[in-house]
Enzyme design. Structure first.
Site, short mmCIF file in Angstrom:
data_model
loop_
_atom_site.label_atom_id
_atom_site.label_comp_id
_atom_site.label_asym_id
_atom_site.label_seq_id
_atom_site.Cartn_x
_atom_site.Cartn_y
_atom_site.Cartn_z
N PRO A 2 0.76 -1.07 -0.06
CA PRO A 2 -0.10 -0.09 0.01
C PRO A 2 0.75 1.24 -0.13
O PRO A 2 1.77 1.53 0.86
CB PRO A 2 -0.84 -0.21 1.36
CG PRO A 2 -0.29 -1.24 1.99
CD PRO A 2 0.49 -2.08 1.14
N GLU A 3 0.67 2.16 -0.97
CA GLU A 3 1.26 3.63 -1.10
C GLU A 3 -0.12 4.58 -0.74
O GLU A 3 -0.90 4.17 -0.79
CB GLU A 3 1.96 3.53 -2.32
CG GLU A 3 3.05 2.44 -2.74
CD GLU A 3 3.59 2.53 -3.77
OE1 GLU A 3 3.69 3.50 -4.58
OE2 GLU A 3 3.88 1.29 -4.49
N LYS A 54 2.25 7.06 4.16
CA LYS A 54 1.76 6.09 4.09
C LYS A 54 1.19 5.38 5.49
O LYS A 54 0.86 4.45 5.68
CB LYS A 54 2.75 4.95 3.62
CG LYS A 54 3.17 5.02 2.27
CD LYS A 54 4.48 4.22 1.89
CE LYS A 54 5.03 4.52 0.58
NZ LYS A 54 6.50 3.67 0.39
N ARG A 121 2.54 -10.49 6.77
CA ARG A 121 4.12 -10.58 7.29
C ARG A 121 4.43 -10.03 8.53
O ARG A 121 5.72 -10.16 8.84
CB ARG A 121 4.93 -10.19 5.88
CG ARG A 121 4.93 -11.02 4.94
CD ARG A 121 5.71 -10.37 3.40
NE ARG A 121 7.07 -10.27 3.56
CZ ARG A 121 7.89 -10.03 2.61
NH1 ARG A 121 7.09 -9.48 1.47
NH2 ARG A 121 9.10 -9.89 2.80
N ARG A 273 15.18 -3.06 -4.89
CA ARG A 273 13.82 -3.26 -5.40
C ARG A 273 13.71 -3.57 -6.89
O ARG A 273 14.52 -2.95 -7.74
CB ARG A 273 13.32 -2.09 -4.95
CG ARG A 273 13.31 -1.72 -3.55
CD ARG A 273 12.13 -0.84 -2.95
NE ARG A 273 12.28 -0.38 -1.54
CZ ARG A 273 12.93 0.40 -1.01
NH1 ARG A 273 13.47 1.34 -1.80
NH2 ARG A 273 13.39 0.48 0.11
#
Length: 283
Positions: A2-3, A54, A121, A273
């Site tokens: 989620p951004e 965020k 996670r 990334r």
DNA sequence: CTATCTGTTCTGAC
DNA sequence: TGTCAGAACAGATA
């Protein structure tokens, strides 16, 4: 993942449901997901919901605040009468039973409705904070893209201090711009026609302007479609977003470029990334 | 089965 | 001070 657009979508959804509701219970299934004293939130009402970068914040009636970071796999899902209510009607397109094995926290409101914090996670968290503590955390972040402070001048001023950094790591640095992550940065740079590896010192004024505009366009598109559901993201009702259908480069390695150049989307690693780009459309 | 990859942020080493 | 590897964790994929 989620951004900004995903968090903003969740925030808007939650605001419709839980503003004014009193927290009567919290069940902590995973202790590391909740930091603070639960006694400080019981009996308090939720007065406001905000977003910074965020993060999602909830201002409580007793002077405390709840602050959530969903990190990679966090979800906030509201359930009333066992149904996810969308606009007054039950919504049936969610995809997870609640609670489930990923449920870390369960907030119960006075009318019996519940807010589930799920996080596969366990990187995400919820903290109980005073106004001062909350403000100090917020002050550590850079400009919000949807404010008048997000300008080419601002970007140039920040870039001047770190001319050797590449544009991708610059745009995802939360102390510089708040809320951009891996998906939207790749999409923004594709739209701007700028390679993610470009050094800040080498960018022209025209490119900086293109980057500024493209970031806003891509984030707005993300908001319009209710966020990107690559895998874990769902909105406040547990429903997936639609932006994944409009991504031009993210997770499209080896597929034809949608920029009309006839080329193929490539993938590389920047700062650890996955980075997606079109070597033809981006210079 | 094991090894690798995922992607946000913090921590510690150089 | 900047940069970068490694860690937190669980599951999908090779």
């Amino acid at each position: 993942m989620p951004e900004l657009p995903e968090i903003e979508t969740i925030k808007k959804g939650l605001a419709k449901k839980i503003i004014g509701k009193e927290i009567v219970d919290i069940k902590i299934e995973t202790t590391k997901s909740f930091q603070g004293d639960k006694e400080n939130i019981l009996g308090a009402k939720i007065e406001e919901i905000g977003r910074r970068a965020k993060l999602i914040s909830m201002k409580l009636s007793n002077g405390f605040n709840l602050l959530f970071h969903l990190k990679l796999t966090g979800q906030l899902i509201y359930v009333e009468n066992g149904e996810r209510m969308a606009g007054g009607h039950p919504s049936h397109d969610w995809h997870a039973k609640l609670p489930n094995t990923n449920t870390r926290l369960i907030f119960t409101f006075k009318n019996g409705s519940k807010l589930f914090f799920n996080d596969l996670r366990k990187f995400g968290w919820c903290k109980v904070l005073t106004d001062i503590e909350l403000r100090e955390i917020f002050e550590g972040y850079g400009v919000e893209p949807f404010t008048s402070d997000f300008t080419v001048d601002y970007l140039l001023r920040k870039a001047k201090k770190i001319p050797n950094r590449n544009i991708k790591q610059f745009l995802t640095d939360q102390e510089i711009i708040a809320g951009i992550g891996n998906i939207y940065v790749d999409e923004s740079l594709f739209l701007a026609g700028v390679l993610p590896t470009r050094k800040l010192r080498d960018l022209s004024m025209a490119e900086w302007q293109k980057i500024n505009v493209s970031v806003l366009k891509v984030l707005k598109l993300g908001l319009k479609y209710g966020g990107t559901s690559d895998r874990d993201y769902v909105n406040a009702l547990g429903v997936k977003g639609g932006m994944q259908n409009y991504l031009k480069v993210y997770h499209r390695v080896g597929q034809p470029c949608l920029g009309g150049c006839g080329g193929v989307v490539k993938r590389m690693t920047i700062g650890g990334r996955g980075t997606h780009y079109c070597p033809t459309c981006q210079k």
